[in-house]
Motif scaffolding. Structure first.
Motif, mmCIF file in Angstrom:
data_model
loop_
_atom_site.group_PDB
_atom_site.id
_atom_site.type_symbol
_atom_site.label_atom_id
_atom_site.label_comp_id
_atom_site.label_asym_id
_atom_site.label_seq_id
_atom_site.Cartn_x
_atom_site.Cartn_y
_atom_site.Cartn_z
ATOM 1 N N LEU A 103 -159.482 -57.267 -29.121
ATOM 2 C CA LEU A 103 -160.368 -57.066 -27.916
ATOM 3 C C LEU A 103 -160.376 -58.240 -26.975
ATOM 4 N N LEU A 104 -160.138 -59.450 -27.585
ATOM 5 C CA LEU A 104 -160.377 -60.781 -26.476
ATOM 6 C C LEU A 104 -159.046 -60.705 -25.877
ATOM 7 N N MET A 105 -158.084 -60.640 -26.456
ATOM 8 C CA MET A 105 -156.416 -60.299 -25.730
ATOM 9 C C MET A 105 -156.485 -59.614 -24.679
ATOM 10 N N SER A 106 -157.086 -58.218 -24.985
ATOM 11 C CA SER A 106 -157.151 -57.028 -24.066
ATOM 12 C C SER A 106 -157.705 -57.564 -22.774
ATOM 13 N N LEU A 107 -158.899 -58.159 -23.013
ATOM 14 C CA LEU A 107 -159.795 -58.518 -21.826
ATOM 15 C C LEU A 107 -158.992 -59.897 -20.783
ATOM 16 N N LEU A 108 -158.376 -60.607 -21.674
ATOM 17 C CA LEU A 108 -157.781 -61.716 -21.212
ATOM 18 C C LEU A 108 -156.510 -60.886 -20.159
ATOM 19 N N LYS A 109 -155.754 -59.931 -20.388
ATOM 20 C CA LYS A 109 -154.989 -59.434 -19.701
ATOM 21 C C LYS A 109 -155.412 -58.884 -18.516
ATOM 22 N N LEU A 110 -156.729 -57.961 -18.697
ATOM 23 C CA LEU A 110 -157.477 -57.638 -17.528
ATOM 24 C C LEU A 110 -157.832 -58.583 -16.483
ATOM 25 N N ALA A 111 -158.296 -59.879 -17.052
ATOM 26 C CA ALA A 111 -158.630 -60.951 -16.227
ATOM 27 C C ALA A 111 -157.459 -61.539 -15.495
ATOM 28 N N GLU A 112 -156.244 -61.593 -16.234
ATOM 29 C CA GLU A 112 -155.070 -62.142 -15.497
ATOM 30 C C GLU A 112 -154.682 -61.088 -14.384
ATOM 31 N N ARG A 113 -154.782 -59.825 -14.627
ATOM 32 C CA ARG A 113 -154.430 -58.861 -13.487
ATOM 33 C C ARG A 113 -155.312 -58.778 -12.359
ATOM 34 N N ASP A 114 -156.675 -59.079 -12.717
ATOM 35 C CA ASP A 114 -157.500 -59.432 -11.763
ATOM 36 C C ASP A 114 -157.263 -60.489 -10.813
ATOM 37 N N GLY A 115 -156.817 -61.379 -11.338
ATOM 38 C CA GLY A 115 -156.354 -62.855 -10.789
ATOM 39 C C GLY A 115 -155.146 -62.852 -9.841
ATOM 40 N N GLN A 116 -154.536 -61.562 -9.920
ATOM 41 C CA GLN A 116 -153.075 -61.595 -9.130
ATOM 42 C C GLN A 116 -153.594 -61.399 -7.579
ATOM 43 N N PRO A 117 -152.680 -61.687 -6.806
ATOM 44 C CA PRO A 117 -153.077 -61.477 -5.147
ATOM 45 C C PRO A 117 -153.037 -60.058 -5.105
ATOM 46 N N SER A 118 -153.969 -59.566 -3.963
ATOM 47 C CA SER A 118 -154.333 -58.272 -3.756
ATOM 48 C C SER A 118 -152.924 -57.621 -3.227
ATOM 49 N N TRP A 119 -151.949 -58.136 -2.783
ATOM 50 C CA TRP A 119 -150.792 -57.648 -2.412
ATOM 51 C C TRP A 119 -149.937 -57.145 -3.439
ATOM 52 N N LEU A 120 -150.125 -57.697 -4.721
ATOM 53 C CA LEU A 120 -149.215 -57.350 -5.924
ATOM 54 C C LEU A 120 -149.965 -56.315 -6.706
ATOM 55 N N ARG A 121 -151.199 -55.998 -6.711
ATOM 56 C CA ARG A 121 -151.654 -55.059 -7.608
ATOM 57 C C ARG A 121 -151.360 -53.708 -7.197
ATOM 58 N N PRO A 122 -151.140 -53.104 -6.211
ATOM 59 C CA PRO A 122 -150.521 -51.824 -6.089
ATOM 60 C C PRO A 122 -149.461 -51.661 -6.663
ATOM 61 N N TRP A 123 -148.682 -52.646 -6.787
ATOM 62 C CA TRP A 123 -147.295 -52.474 -7.282
ATOM 63 C C TRP A 123 -147.578 -52.597 -8.920
ATOM 64 N N LEU A 124 -148.355 -53.502 -9.367
ATOM 65 C CA LEU A 124 -148.659 -53.302 -10.750
ATOM 66 C C LEU A 124 -148.760 -52.221 -11.323
ATOM 67 N N ASP A 125 -149.674 -51.526 -10.501
ATOM 68 C CA ASP A 125 -150.053 -49.930 -11.075
ATOM 69 C C ASP A 125 -149.043 -49.096 -11.030
ATOM 70 N N ALA A 126 -148.063 -49.097 -9.937
ATOM 71 C CA ALA A 126 -146.822 -48.388 -9.877
ATOM 72 C C ALA A 126 -146.049 -48.651 -10.717
ATOM 73 N N GLU A 127 -145.721 -49.982 -11.235
ATOM 74 C CA GLU A 127 -144.906 -50.163 -12.223
ATOM 75 C C GLU A 127 -145.388 -49.768 -13.729
ATOM 76 N N ARG A 128 -146.796 -49.795 -14.011
ATOM 77 C CA ARG A 128 -147.264 -49.481 -15.248
ATOM 78 C C ARG A 128 -147.086 -47.854 -15.519
ATOM 79 N N ASP A 129 -147.292 -47.156 -14.385
ATOM 80 C CA ASP A 129 -147.205 -45.820 -14.442
ATOM 81 C C ASP A 129 -145.723 -45.137 -14.393
ATOM 82 N N ALA A 130 -144.893 -46.039 -14.192
ATOM 83 C CA ALA A 130 -143.633 -45.426 -13.790
ATOM 84 C C ALA A 130 -142.714 -44.551 -14.803
#
Length: 267
Positions: free
Chosen positions: A66-93
């Motif tokens: 659980l804690l590591m999963s939450l940390l990964k979410l925190a790291e994603r939230d900390g990414q710049p806004s311009w990168l987040r749409p691509w992270l979503d596309a990459e994850r779902d590709a």
């Protein structure tokens, strides 16, 4: 950078789980190889969240990760806004295509190679380097999941040979990693030989992702940021440029032999 709301949630969850286990900070610290004062500093937000600490905490507290999963979410939230749409596309590709004229694509970088690349920015401190490295390594999990996307990477031979004596150990390991991954059914690595004439890809790196709906999006990188491309006419241009770049590269078998030749030339 950690996403602050998620980071606070991790600290609260850590404290709650520790108390539910009826462990003092000193007792818990001994189990995770930290001092009691260090545990207190983590819980109070006076010390950065540490991946090794949280992994040990998950194990000791039996959280199921659980804690590591939450940390990964925190790291994603900390990414710049311009990168987040691509992270979503990459994850779902379902398909990913990547060309980079100067580096090994991030999804196929070893930890040592990635750290060296990130550390080349001398404006980053050690903590920021390690945070960025962790995010990059986590992104690679898309290729290791049970239903991975088909990933095709095109690299330049010059990138494989760009190594002074101090970097050759890292690059030797990196090339072996490329060869290993290229033997998996869902990954293809193609090399453009140095004697290839100039081609359109040299204008800059780009990546394409095809989602489950069949639509493509692209991603362009620059020195300061990146852009997710979703306009049909611009995506069509990138797809055409991909075909041009891919046509310059050697078939997979020849590419693997060339990579092996590069390493053997240093022996």
């Amino acid at each position: 950078m950690e996403g602050e709301p998620t980071s606070a949630l991790i600290r609260a969850q850590l404290r709650r789980l520790r108390l539910n286990a009826e462990l003092s900070q000193e007792e818990f610290g001994k189990l995770v190889h930290y001092s009691g004062s260090q545990v207190s500093a983590v819980e109070l937000g006076q010390r950065p969240l540490d991946r090794l600490f949280l992994a040990r905490a998950d194990e000791v507290l039996g959280t199921g990760g659980l804690l590591m999963s939450l940390l990964k979410l925190a790291e994603r939230d900390g990414q710049p806004s311009w990168l987040r749409p691509w992270l979503d596309a990459e994850r779902d590709a379902r398909q990913l295509r990547c060309y980079h004229p100067t580096l090994i694509p991030g999804l196929l970088q070893t930890e040592h190679y990635a750290r060296a690349v990130i550390r080349a920015d001398d404006m980053l401190g050690d903590d920021e380097v390690e945070k960025r490295l962790a995010v990059r390594m986590d992104r690679q999990s898309v290729l290791a999941r049970p239903d991975p996307p088909k990933f095709v990477a095109v690299v330049e031979e010059a990138v494989l040979r760009r190594a002074d004596e101090g970097f050759r150990g890292i690059l030797t390991q990196q090339i072996a990693h490329l060869i290993e991954w290229s033997e998996r059914p869902h990954v293809s690595v193609h090399v453009i030989p140095v004697d290839s004439s100039g081609h359109v890809g040299l204008a800059g790196p780009f990546t394409l992702a095809r989602g489950g709906d069949g639509g493509w999006v692209g991603h362009l990188e620059s020195q300061l940021s990146g852009t997710t491309i979703d306009r049909d006419e611009e995506v069509a241009i990138l797809l055409a440029r991909w075909e041009s770049v891919r046509s310059e590269a050697l078939p997979q078998g020849q590419s693997a032999r060339l990579m092996k030749e590069v390493v053997s030339s240093w022996s």
